[in-house]
Design an enzyme around this catalytic site. Structure first.
Site, PDB file in Angstrom:
ATOM      1  N   ASN A  40      -2.269   0.538 -12.284  1.00 48.51           N
ATOM      2  CA  ASN A  40      -2.396  -0.738 -11.575  1.00 48.51           C
ATOM      3  C   ASN A  40      -3.447  -1.589 -12.272  1.00 48.51           C
ATOM      4  O   ASN A  40      -4.348  -1.072 -12.932  1.00 48.51           O
ATOM      5  CB  ASN A  40      -2.810  -0.484 -10.123  1.00 48.51           C
TER       6      ASN A  40
ATOM      7  N   THR B 189      -4.601   6.328  -7.401  1.00 49.70           N
ATOM      8  CA  THR B 189      -4.849   7.512  -6.584  1.00 49.70           C
ATOM      9  C   THR B 189      -4.646   7.123  -5.122  1.00 49.70           C
ATOM     10  O   THR B 189      -4.504   5.939  -4.802  1.00 49.70           O
ATOM     11  CB  THR B 189      -6.274   8.047  -6.803  1.00 49.70           C
TER      12      THR B 189
ATOM     13  N   HIS C  87      -6.239  -4.672 -11.291  1.00 55.22           N
ATOM     14  CA  HIS C  87      -6.896  -5.257 -10.125  1.00 55.22           C
ATOM     15  C   HIS C  87      -7.856  -6.347 -10.581  1.00 55.22           C
ATOM     16  O   HIS C  87      -8.597  -6.155 -11.555  1.00 55.22           O
ATOM     17  CB  HIS C  87      -7.659  -4.175  -9.356  1.00 55.22           C
TER      18      HIS C  87
ATOM     19  N   ILE D  48       0.860  -1.179   0.000  1.00 50.87           N
ATOM     20  CA  ILE D  48       0.000   0.000   0.000  1.00 50.87           C
ATOM     21  C   ILE D  48       0.900   1.233   0.000  1.00 50.87           C
ATOM     22  O   ILE D  48       1.733   1.413   0.894  1.00 50.87           O
ATOM     23  CB  ILE D  48      -0.936  -0.002   1.215  1.00 50.87           C
ATOM     24  N   LEU D  49       0.737   2.066  -1.000  1.00 49.55           N
ATOM     25  CA  LEU D  49       1.619   3.212  -1.190  1.00 49.55           C
ATOM     26  C   LEU D  49       1.090   4.438  -0.460  1.00 49.55           C
ATOM     27  O   LEU D  49      -0.118   4.630  -0.333  1.00 49.55           O
ATOM     28  CB  LEU D  49       1.755   3.507  -2.681  1.00 49.55           C
TER      29      LEU D  49
ATOM     30  N   GLU E 239      -6.570 -10.314 -17.824  1.00 46.83           N
ATOM     31  CA  GLU E 239      -5.557  -9.368 -17.360  1.00 46.83           C
ATOM     32  C   GLU E 239      -4.408  -9.300 -18.354  1.00 46.83           C
ATOM     33  O   GLU E 239      -3.885  -8.215 -18.662  1.00 46.83           O
ATOM     34  CB  GLU E 239      -5.032  -9.788 -15.989  1.00 46.83           C
TER      35      GLU E 239
ATOM     36  N   LEU F 123      -7.273   3.415  -2.123  1.00 46.08           N
ATOM     37  CA  LEU F 123      -6.874   2.089  -2.593  1.00 46.08           C
ATOM     38  C   LEU F 123      -7.892   1.522  -3.583  1.00 46.08           C
ATOM     39  O   LEU F 123      -9.082   1.446  -3.286  1.00 46.08           O
ATOM     40  CB  LEU F 123      -6.728   1.144  -1.393  1.00 46.08           C
ATOM     41  N   ASP F 124      -7.406   1.132  -4.765  1.00 44.12           N
ATOM     42  CA  ASP F 124      -8.215   0.443  -5.776  1.00 44.12           C
ATOM     43  C   ASP F 124      -9.447   1.246  -6.199  1.00 44.12           C
ATOM     44  O   ASP F 124     -10.494   0.671  -6.521  1.00 44.12           O
ATOM     45  CB  ASP F 124      -8.646  -0.947  -5.282  1.00 44.12           C
TER      46      ASP F 124
END
Length: 212
Positions: free
Chosen positions: A103, A137, A105, A88-89, A170, A140-141
């Site tokens: 990303n 952003t 998901h 988690i950034l 994906e 998260l997700d």
């Protein structure tokens, strides 16, 4: 030619799909948060420079993100690709790379952010599942969505069979996203929305279970 840096934490399945997709960019580096992952071997086999920033070596997320930023900035990337990067950034990191950080998901966001997406989807009895590529952003997700792919949920699915079906998609939509970004066909505008100069393509509806 634009430069990308790929961040991984595991087997590197999506990274491998990108490396084999003949993309119009240069993969400048692959950076992992763990040293013992197969993804690093895949990158080395493709002649891609690698680096490891072990998250356990840092006291907190901010110090880890600072070290990660330093490693990324050595390569001056145009796009930073999270490919199974399980960290988690911090908000500061995300804002530093606003519009450059993407990303993938394994759900049709905004449904099922976080982990265990396939188990949760099966438990809820949904009939259509899938995957999403989005700009990252601080939430998260929940970043602006670039592309999604949907698959049917079958009656006898397990989390493993559903995950495998989603993973195939994906591997299709992530390379497509990189192509668009490298051709400046998709970008994040000043209002934080996805903008594009692409013509909309007709798509087929997925109905699950199928109509009689």
């Amino acid at each position: 030619m634009k430069r990308i840096v790929i961040l991984i934490s595991g087997r590197g399945s999506n990274m491998q799909a990108l490396l084999e997709a003949n993309l119009p960019c240069r993969v400048a580096a692959v950076i992992s948060s763990r040293a013992d992952v197969h993804g690093l071997e895949i990158a080395k086999a493709h002649g891609i420079p690698t680096a490891v920033i072990p998250h356990r070596d840092y006291a907190d997320r901010a110090s880890f993100d600072a070290a990660l930023s330093e490693a990324i900035d050595l390569h001056a990337p145009d796009v930073i690709v999270l490919a199974g990067f399980m960290r988690i950034l911090t908000d500061g990191f995300v804002e530093r790379y606003r519009g450059k950080l993407i990303n993938i998901h394994p759900s049709l966001l905004p449904a099922y952010p976080g982990i265990d997406t396939h188990e949760r989807a099966l438990r809820d009895g949904i009939k259509i599942h899938g995957c999403t590529v989005h700009f990252v952003t601080p939430t998260l997700d929940h970043g602006p969505i670039i592309i999604q792919a949907a698959v049917p949920v079958l009656r006898d699915d397990t989390p493993q069979t559903l995950a495998a079906r989603v993973l195939r998609e994906e591997h299709r939509i992530y390379p497509q996203t990189i192509r668009w970004l490298c051709r400046d066909q998709v970008w994040l505008d000043e209002q934080g929305c996805v903008a594009s100069d692409r013509l909309e393509q007709p798509g087929a509806a997925l109905v699950s279970p199928g109509l009689e």
